[in-house]
Scaffold this motif. Structure first.
Motif, PDB file in Angstrom:
ATOM      1  N   PHE A   7     -25.986  47.744  11.910  1.00 54.62           N
ATOM      2  CA  PHE A   7     -24.586  48.420  12.331  1.00 54.62           C
ATOM      3  C   PHE A   7     -24.567  49.941  12.436  1.00 54.62           C
ATOM      4  N   THR A   8     -23.552  50.200  13.057  1.00 59.53           N
ATOM      5  CA  THR A   8     -23.259  51.784  13.492  1.00 59.53           C
ATOM      6  C   THR A   8     -23.167  52.405  11.847  1.00 59.53           C
ATOM      7  N   GLY A  59     -28.333  52.259   7.025  1.00 59.36           N
ATOM      8  CA  GLY A  59     -27.427  50.910   7.368  1.00 59.36           C
ATOM      9  C   GLY A  59     -26.497  50.559   6.332  1.00 59.36           C
ATOM     10  N   TYR A  60     -26.828  50.768   5.111  1.00 59.16           N
ATOM     11  CA  TYR A  60     -26.044  50.117   4.077  1.00 59.16           C
ATOM     12  C   TYR A  60     -24.645  51.093   3.906  1.00 59.16           C
ATOM     13  N   ASP A  61     -24.645  51.998   4.643  1.00 63.05           N
ATOM     14  CA  ASP A  61     -23.547  53.022   4.640  1.00 63.05           C
ATOM     15  C   ASP A  61     -22.611  52.563   6.188  1.00 63.05           C
ATOM     16  N   VAL A  62     -22.089  51.549   6.143  1.00 58.58           N
ATOM     17  CA  VAL A  62     -21.573  51.240   7.429  1.00 58.58           C
ATOM     18  C   VAL A  62     -20.439  51.944   8.195  1.00 58.58           C
ATOM     19  N   ALA A  63     -20.527  52.374   9.156  1.00 57.05           N
ATOM     20  CA  ALA A  63     -19.369  53.103   9.819  1.00 57.05           C
ATOM     21  C   ALA A  63     -18.637  52.498  10.704  1.00 57.05           C
ATOM     22  N   THR A 101     -18.184  51.412   2.336  1.00 57.49           N
ATOM     23  CA  THR A 101     -18.362  51.772   3.888  1.00 57.49           C
ATOM     24  C   THR A 101     -18.836  52.955   3.827  1.00 57.49           C
ATOM     25  N   SER A 102     -19.542  53.586   5.039  1.00 52.32           N
ATOM     26  CA  SER A 102     -19.557  55.103   5.237  1.00 52.32           C
ATOM     27  C   SER A 102     -18.515  55.886   5.264  1.00 52.32           C
ATOM     28  N   SER A 105     -21.271  59.530  -0.011  1.00 56.32           N
ATOM     29  CA  SER A 105     -20.873  59.074   1.229  1.00 56.32           C
ATOM     30  C   SER A 105     -20.727  57.544   1.454  1.00 56.32           C
ATOM     31  N   GLN A 106     -20.642  56.897   0.463  1.00 53.49           N
ATOM     32  CA  GLN A 106     -20.351  55.422   0.419  1.00 53.49           C
ATOM     33  C   GLN A 106     -19.284  55.200  -0.350  1.00 53.49           C
ATOM     34  N   PRO A 107     -17.720  55.367   0.197  1.00 50.51           N
ATOM     35  CA  PRO A 107     -16.598  55.325  -0.820  1.00 50.51           C
ATOM     36  C   PRO A 107     -16.519  53.780  -1.018  1.00 50.51           C
ATOM     37  N   GLN A 108     -16.058  53.457  -2.173  1.00 50.60           N
ATOM     38  CA  GLN A 108     -15.621  52.031  -2.538  1.00 50.60           C
ATOM     39  C   GLN A 108     -14.570  51.422  -1.992  1.00 50.60           C
ATOM     40  N   ILE A 109     -14.775  50.323  -1.488  1.00 51.86           N
ATOM     41  CA  ILE A 109     -13.566  49.651  -0.789  1.00 51.86           C
ATOM     42  C   ILE A 109     -12.638  49.104  -1.758  1.00 51.86           C
ATOM     43  N   ASN A 110     -11.337  49.181  -1.656  1.00 52.35           N
ATOM     44  CA  ASN A 110     -10.595  48.527  -2.566  1.00 52.35           C
ATOM     45  C   ASN A 110     -10.316  47.033  -2.178  1.00 52.35           C
ATOM     46  N   ALA A 111     -11.205  46.356  -2.497  1.00 56.04           N
ATOM     47  CA  ALA A 111     -10.811  44.844  -2.164  1.00 56.04           C
ATOM     48  C   ALA A 111      -9.685  44.028  -2.969  1.00 56.04           C
ATOM     49  N   HIS A 112      -9.136  44.765  -3.854  1.00 53.48           N
ATOM     50  CA  HIS A 112      -7.854  43.984  -4.643  1.00 53.48           C
ATOM     51  C   HIS A 112      -7.057  44.083  -3.381  1.00 53.48           C
TER      52      HIS A 112
END
Length: 542
Positions: free
Chosen positions: A68-69, A76-80, A118-119, A181-188
């Motif tokens: 992915f971008t 690539g494990y830091d997705v933009a 994500t990135s 550079s890989q901020p955590q998603i707030n999946a709550h």
């Protein structure tokens, strides 16, 4: 290598199962598989051009690591952009062509999904960090400092240092369990969940057959931001602050299961979609089973039992198989000996002079395990870990923790397709990592020309596994687990296979619990019923 043809089997019993149950899956690391344009980096057209090799192995599916971008700070494990292809790998049209060609060859297509973070260049994060009241303000994990200005909790990142980074725009810290550079998603946040499900639906609509969910147990954190307790010292050297804590509150929140159920419901709308959780850490076994328990959760879980083991032993195999018995409420496992993050197994498990024999024994063992098996690109050639000089290392974790952390680059080196040529047929340019002379000598074309090669053995073993119900989906019962010798029985659909494997470098005694009668299905390294030379192994149909 010798084998005998055993009686034919009624395969329908295996065919009634979902395609993924007992499947062999081939992992492709795009940067290192095949370069089509000479820039030294593998790409999607390169994968498409080499899919015949994968299909000829006899696997059921491919798993393609991130394409992915991305700014590629973690390759690539830091997705933009979750819904586009990075230009170094090609275009969405190239992806569609890859999927179409894979399906023509009878291969299912599984891709990575990275939902925990994500990135920092993703538009979601760029908007989120602008203020505390924008539409995506709480799509990531933000928190105020403590009274003294220090981070909100004591959580540490996997790659070293605190898991919190200060952002002057919001005058808050943001959480990152890996790189800053890989901020955590707030999946709550329900809106975030909807967005992630939309990403999955995008790829399902493009014909994808399955997903590996990366770092799934990092998806949700403790909203109260409680401090993690210290981890009891176990005598092993700790190389990262992350290893000093029990990871109770920065990950593994019970709410993850609810999101999994939503994800599974979406996949079920598209039919036989395969879902695989990657789960590591202190609670891996518990979470793997929790994430796969029942028909409304994921199909399988992928653990780390073999990936970081220093030795391959009968006891290790027996213990892993015992964790996943065929009992109600227990999920279905997936096994890998190698991947893009772990050192090549042959470099961990045997001496250099033992590589050829050990690789054959290892191949027969992998093909015999209960669960799905994952073959990492080049494993069918017997590739070993390449020693990458520090000045050529690309891996951010290794650079940050040098020299205490082994570079993951050594397992990510390019596939050697041809013996001739400096770059082994991988590229016409300068490869992003060196191939390694030892691995170059194990090129596909050289092994293709040798009927006794590991490549041909791998094909034979995967064909046997696919056609034999006991090996593909049967129970696994340990008959003997001695210092070097493992014996087991696999049973399904009225068929039974005995496996006897000597994992040691010396002749071993045949275990009394294992039968010597029946048809020999496969044998390596000179083994015979009743005889176990060094690294000898065989499968016998009872």
């Amino acid at each position: 290598m010798t084998k005998a043809t055993a009686k034919a089997h009624p395969v329908p019993a295996a065919q009634e199962l979902p395609w993924w149950r007992g499947a062999a899956i081939y992992q492709i690391y795009p940067r290192s598989f095949c370069d089509s344009n000479g820039d030294g980096i593998g790409d999607l057209p390169g994968i498409t051009a080499r899919l015949d090799h994968v299909a000829e192995l006899g696997v059921d599916a491919i798993w393609v690591s991130p394409f992915f971008t991305s700014p590629m700070r973690d390759f690539g494990y830091d997705v933009a952009d979750y819904c586009d292809v990075d230009p170094i790998f090609g275009t969405l049209a190239d992806f569609d062509m890859m999927v179409a060609r894979a399906h023509e060859l009878g291969l299912k297509v599984t891709i990575d999904q990275v939902y925990a973070h994500t990135s920092d260049l993703h538009p979601w994060f760029e908007e989120s960090r602008q203020s505390r009241n924008n539409p995506r303000a709480d799509w990531y994990v933000w928190a105020d400092p403590q009274e003294d200005g220090s981070p909100p909790s004591n959580w540490q990142s996997v790659f070293g240092g605190p898991a919190w980074t200060w952002d002057a725009r919001r005058c808050q810290y943001y959480l990152h369990n890996f790189l800053s550079s890989q901020p955590q998603i707030n999946a709550h946040n329900p809106a975030v969940q909807e967005a992630l499900l939309g990403v999955m639906q995008f790829w399902l609509d493009r014909g994808v057959d399955g997903f590996r969910i990366d770092a799934l147990n990092f998806l949700m954190h403790d909203p109260a931001l409680r401090n993690n307790p210290p981890a009891p010292y176990d005598g092993r050297r700790r190389t990262r602050p992350f290893d000093y804590q029990l990871k109770i509150y920065n990950q593994s929140h019970p709410g993850i299961v609810g999101f999994i159920e939503r994800l599974r419901a979406l996949c079920d709308r598209y039919g036989a979609v395969f879902t695989l959780a990657e789960v590591g850490g202190d609670l891996a076994e518990t979470e793997m089973k929790e994430f796969t328990a029942g028909d409304d959760r994921l199909n399988s879980a992928y653990g780390f039992d073999f990936l970081y083991a220093d030795r391959l032993t009968p006891q290790l195999v027996a213990a892993t198989q015992a964790k996943w018995l065929d009992t109600p409420g227990t999920g279905w496992p997936s096994w890998a000996f190698e991947n893009h993050d772990a050192p090549r197994a042959l470099s961990r498990w045997c001496a250099p002079e033992e590589v050829e024999a050990f690789a054959r024994m290892k191949a027969i063992l992998l093909a015999s395990l209960r669960g799905n098996i994952i073959v990492y690109q080049g494993e069918e050639l017997g590739l070993t870990q390449v020693d990458i000089p520090f000045e050529q290392i690309q891996d951010p974790e290794a650079i940050a923790n040098w020299p205490l952390t082994l570079s993951r680059d050594g397992a990510r080196t390019p596939m050697p397709w041809q013996v001739q040529g400096e770059q082994g047929g991988f590229t016409t340019g300068q490869p992003w990592l060196p191939l390694g002379e030892e691995n170059h000598a194990r090129a596909v074309d050289r092994q293709e020309a040798d009927p006794a090669s590991l490549l041909h053995l791998t094909r034979d073993l995967l064909a046997l596994r696919k056609s034999h119900p006991a090996l593909r989906s049967g129970d696994f019962a340990v008959l003997h687990a001695g210092s070097d010798v493992l014996a087991f029985r696999r049973v399904a659909a009225g068929t039974s296979v005995i496996g006897v494997i000597n994992m040691g470098p010396r002749h071993a005694t045949w275990p009394a619990a294992a039968s010597t009668s029946g048809g020999v299905l496969q044998v390596v390294n000179g083994a015979a019923p009743g005889t176990l030379p060094p690294f000898g192994a065989l499968l016998i149909e009872e």
